[in-house]
Write an enzyme that holds these catalytic residues in place. Structure first.
Site, mmCIF file in Angstrom:
data_model
loop_
_atom_site.group_PDB
_atom_site.id
_atom_site.type_symbol
_atom_site.label_atom_id
_atom_site.label_comp_id
_atom_site.label_asym_id
_atom_site.label_seq_id
_atom_site.Cartn_x
_atom_site.Cartn_y
_atom_site.Cartn_z
ATOM 1 N N GLY A 14 36.525 50.201 45.804
ATOM 2 C CA GLY A 14 35.277 49.443 45.710
ATOM 3 C C GLY A 14 34.634 49.291 47.069
ATOM 4 O O GLY A 14 34.073 48.250 47.405
ATOM 5 N N ALA A 15 34.698 50.375 47.861
ATOM 6 C CA ALA A 15 34.253 50.285 49.269
ATOM 7 C C ALA A 15 32.844 50.819 49.485
ATOM 8 O O ALA A 15 32.374 50.854 50.618
ATOM 9 C CB ALA A 15 35.239 51.026 50.169
ATOM 10 N N SER A 16 32.154 51.221 48.414
ATOM 11 C CA SER A 16 30.811 51.780 48.618
ATOM 12 C C SER A 16 29.797 50.689 48.927
ATOM 13 O O SER A 16 28.712 50.961 49.432
ATOM 14 C CB SER A 16 30.370 52.572 47.381
ATOM 15 O OG SER A 16 30.264 51.716 46.256
ATOM 16 N N ARG A 17 30.136 49.447 48.608
ATOM 17 C CA ARG A 17 29.196 48.352 48.879
ATOM 18 C C ARG A 17 29.963 47.025 48.894
ATOM 19 O O ARG A 17 31.165 46.977 48.648
ATOM 20 C CB ARG A 17 28.075 48.317 47.846
ATOM 21 C CG ARG A 17 28.531 47.977 46.450
ATOM 22 C CD ARG A 17 27.372 47.990 45.468
ATOM 23 N NE ARG A 17 27.614 47.088 44.340
ATOM 24 C CZ ARG A 17 26.743 46.815 43.372
ATOM 25 N NH1 ARG A 17 25.558 47.408 43.371
ATOM 26 N NH2 ARG A 17 27.036 45.970 42.398
ATOM 27 N N VAL A 65 39.308 52.954 39.072
ATOM 28 C CA VAL A 65 40.605 52.270 39.151
ATOM 29 C C VAL A 65 41.160 51.905 37.776
ATOM 30 O O VAL A 65 42.347 51.604 37.643
ATOM 31 C CB VAL A 65 40.554 50.999 40.051
ATOM 32 C CG1 VAL A 65 40.212 51.363 41.484
ATOM 33 C CG2 VAL A 65 39.604 49.953 39.482
ATOM 34 N N ASN A 91 40.436 46.259 45.944
ATOM 35 C CA ASN A 91 39.281 45.350 45.994
ATOM 36 C C ASN A 91 38.291 45.573 44.845
ATOM 37 O O ASN A 91 37.554 44.659 44.488
ATOM 38 C CB ASN A 91 38.575 45.543 47.347
ATOM 39 C CG ASN A 91 37.193 44.944 47.376
ATOM 40 O OD1 ASN A 91 37.031 43.738 47.568
ATOM 41 N ND2 ASN A 91 36.155 45.763 47.142
ATOM 42 N N SER A 143 39.989 36.009 43.566
ATOM 43 C CA SER A 143 38.809 35.134 43.575
ATOM 44 C C SER A 143 39.288 33.691 43.451
ATOM 45 O O SER A 143 40.412 33.446 42.998
ATOM 46 C CB SER A 143 37.912 35.468 42.374
ATOM 47 O OG SER A 143 36.824 34.564 42.299
ATOM 48 N N TYR A 157 36.731 37.191 33.276
ATOM 49 C CA TYR A 157 36.842 37.442 34.719
ATOM 50 C C TYR A 157 37.929 36.538 35.338
ATOM 51 O O TYR A 157 38.793 37.001 36.095
ATOM 52 C CB TYR A 157 35.477 37.194 35.377
ATOM 53 C CG TYR A 157 35.485 37.343 36.881
ATOM 54 C CD1 TYR A 157 35.605 38.596 37.477
ATOM 55 C CD2 TYR A 157 35.364 36.227 37.715
ATOM 56 C CE1 TYR A 157 35.612 38.734 38.853
ATOM 57 C CE2 TYR A 157 35.362 36.356 39.095
ATOM 58 C CZ TYR A 157 35.488 37.613 39.659
ATOM 59 O OH TYR A 157 35.494 37.748 41.023
ATOM 60 N N LYS A 161 41.376 37.641 37.318
ATOM 61 C CA LYS A 161 41.630 37.309 38.722
ATOM 62 C C LYS A 161 42.924 36.496 38.858
ATOM 63 O O LYS A 161 43.654 36.622 39.853
ATOM 64 C CB LYS A 161 40.432 36.538 39.294
ATOM 65 C CG LYS A 161 39.185 37.416 39.424
ATOM 66 C CD LYS A 161 39.304 38.343 40.601
ATOM 67 C CE LYS A 161 38.705 39.686 40.401
ATOM 68 N NZ LYS A 161 38.801 40.568 41.567
HETATM 69 P P1 NAP Z 1 30.001 44.661 44.242
HETATM 70 O O1 NAP Z 1 28.993 44.393 45.292
HETATM 71 O O2 NAP Z 1 29.528 44.752 42.829
HETATM 72 O O3 NAP Z 1 30.787 46.004 44.607
HETATM 73 C C1 NAP Z 1 31.784 46.450 43.735
HETATM 74 C C2 NAP Z 1 32.419 47.721 44.258
HETATM 75 O O4 NAP Z 1 33.471 48.107 43.359
HETATM 76 C C3 NAP Z 1 31.459 48.906 44.333
HETATM 77 O O5 NAP Z 1 31.820 49.698 45.436
HETATM 78 C C4 NAP Z 1 31.731 49.663 43.037
HETATM 79 O O6 NAP Z 1 31.347 51.018 43.198
HETATM 80 C C5 NAP Z 1 33.247 49.459 42.915
HETATM 81 N N1 NAP Z 1 33.789 49.561 41.551
HETATM 82 C C6 NAP Z 1 33.432 48.861 40.445
HETATM 83 N N2 NAP Z 1 34.153 49.255 39.393
HETATM 84 C C7 NAP Z 1 35.006 50.222 39.845
HETATM 85 C C8 NAP Z 1 36.017 51.016 39.239
HETATM 86 N N3 NAP Z 1 36.295 50.928 37.937
HETATM 87 N N4 NAP Z 1 36.678 51.914 40.012
HETATM 88 C C9 NAP Z 1 36.407 52.036 41.323
HETATM 89 N N5 NAP Z 1 35.462 51.314 41.955
HETATM 90 C C10 NAP Z 1 34.775 50.419 41.221
HETATM 91 O O7 NAP Z 1 31.167 43.566 44.229
HETATM 92 P P2 NAP Z 1 31.642 42.527 45.375
HETATM 93 O O8 NAP Z 1 30.851 41.281 45.233
HETATM 94 O O9 NAP Z 1 31.728 43.210 46.678
HETATM 95 O O10 NAP Z 1 33.119 42.202 44.846
HETATM 96 C C11 NAP Z 1 34.235 42.942 45.303
HETATM 97 C C12 NAP Z 1 35.510 42.238 44.857
HETATM 98 O O11 NAP Z 1 35.488 40.896 45.321
HETATM 99 C C13 NAP Z 1 35.687 42.156 43.347
HETATM 100 O O12 NAP Z 1 37.049 42.320 43.016
HETATM 101 C C14 NAP Z 1 35.240 40.749 43.011
HETATM 102 O O13 NAP Z 1 35.839 40.252 41.847
HETATM 103 C C15 NAP Z 1 35.719 40.008 44.249
HETATM 104 N N6 NAP Z 1 35.010 38.755 44.500
HETATM 105 C C16 NAP Z 1 33.691 38.765 44.847
HETATM 106 C C17 NAP Z 1 33.062 37.549 45.092
HETATM 107 C C18 NAP Z 1 31.609 37.470 45.541
HETATM 108 O O14 NAP Z 1 31.097 36.356 45.646
HETATM 109 N N7 NAP Z 1 30.937 38.570 45.814
HETATM 110 C C19 NAP Z 1 33.759 36.358 44.945
HETATM 111 C C20 NAP Z 1 35.099 36.392 44.573
HETATM 112 C C21 NAP Z 1 35.715 37.607 44.367
HETATM 113 P P3 NAP Z 1 31.075 52.014 41.922
HETATM 114 O O15 NAP Z 1 30.193 51.254 40.984
HETATM 115 O O16 NAP Z 1 30.485 53.244 42.512
HETATM 116 O O17 NAP Z 1 32.430 52.285 41.354
#
Ligand code: NAP
Length: 256
Positions: A14-17, A65, A91, A143, A157, A161
């Protein structure tokens, strides 16, 4: 944190963004060679290009994943490309909302497959190389939602988590004999592309709910990941670190 990341190979899913990109950037900045993993190869490619342009060492890899075969292929290609795997940051995650009344089995499965099974598959697929590493490190992005708090619309969700944390504690015991540690960061609300999709009103409301007065930055999370992934954290396993600006602390609204 010294030079403990020089030459290490780190897989970040999940490192593209978002948070994953922040983790990849921080690890690359510290000298690690980083496998940037996402489902969309072009997005992973763009991220790896930026990290390389900034002086880091990174390469893009495609994987979903939720599919063991896909993650296994990715791990083999990473090991072939970089010569091993030392650090795994599981991640990748999704956080769509669905009310209890309307949630379909498919919506439940999609979230559990990506967030919970995705962590298991990522660890399993990288394990042969982590065992050969002198200091194997696994860091899960969980989370606060689920392990510590609840939020209407996120029961699937939250379950996924919390499942990551249950998985981590038993995995830590199995991995200890190989000197591999596994820990988890529990982010609060972190400003990412994914969180922005929740809408302006959500972001405003959430930033008002954080005692430190702002949403998290991806580097706030990356710094916590860096600690768990470091040589200095060799004696820390099966643990969680909340990074939320104090959001889970207040007992009532007077705190604000
Ligand atoms: P995001 O901006 O939506 O980015 C998600 C990343 O995961 C993207 O690179 C996406 O790329 C990749 N991804 C999604 N489904 C995938 C799959 N099946 N296989 C491989 N890659 C996948 O999300 P984020 O906010 O950075 O969150 C990242 C992590 O932090 C998550 O586990 C989330 O639950 C956790 N988190 C986030 C927050 C927050 O406030 N942002 C808070 C608590 C926890 P592709 O779509 O190209 O696969």
């Amino acid at each position: 944190m010294g030079t403990s990341f020089d030459g290490k190979v780190a897989v970040v899913t999940g490192a593209s963004r978002g948070i994953g990109r922040g983790i990849a950037a921080r690890l690359a900045h510290e000298g690690a060679r980083v496998a940037v993993v996402s489902r969309a190869l072009d997005a992973a490619h763009r991220c790896a290009e930026i990290l390389t342009a900034e002086g880091g060492r990174a390469a893009p890899f495609q994987a979903d994943v939720g599919s063991y075969q896909s993650v296994d292929n990715m791990a083999r290609r990473v090991a072939e490309h970089f010569g091993g795997i030392d650090i795994v940051c599981a991640n990748a995650g999704i956080f769509p909302t669905a009310s209890l009344e309307r949630m379909s089995p498919r919506q439940w499965d999609e979230v559990m497959d990506t967030n919970a099974r995705g962590s298991l598959f990522t660890v399993q697929a990288c394990l042969p190389w982590l065992r050969r590493s002198k200091a194997g490190r696994i860091v899960l992005t969980s989370s606060v939602t689920g392990p510590l708090t609840g939020y209407a619309g996120w029961s699937h969700y939250g379950a996924s988590k919390a499942a990551q944390i249950g998985f981590m504690r038993s995995a830590a015991l199995e991995l200890a004999r190989h000197q591999i540690t596994i820990n988890a960061v529990l982010p609060g609300n972190v400003l990412t592309e994914g969180l922005a999709e929740m809408g302006e009103e959500y972001l405003r409301h959430m930033s008002r709910s954080v005692p430190l007065g702002r949403l998290g930055d991806v580097d706030d999370i990356a710094q916590a990941v860096l600690f768990f992934a470091s040589c200095e954290a060799a004696f820390v396993t099966g643990q969680t670190l909340v990074v939320d600006g104090g959001q889970v602390l207040p007992e009532n609204l007077d705190a604000f």
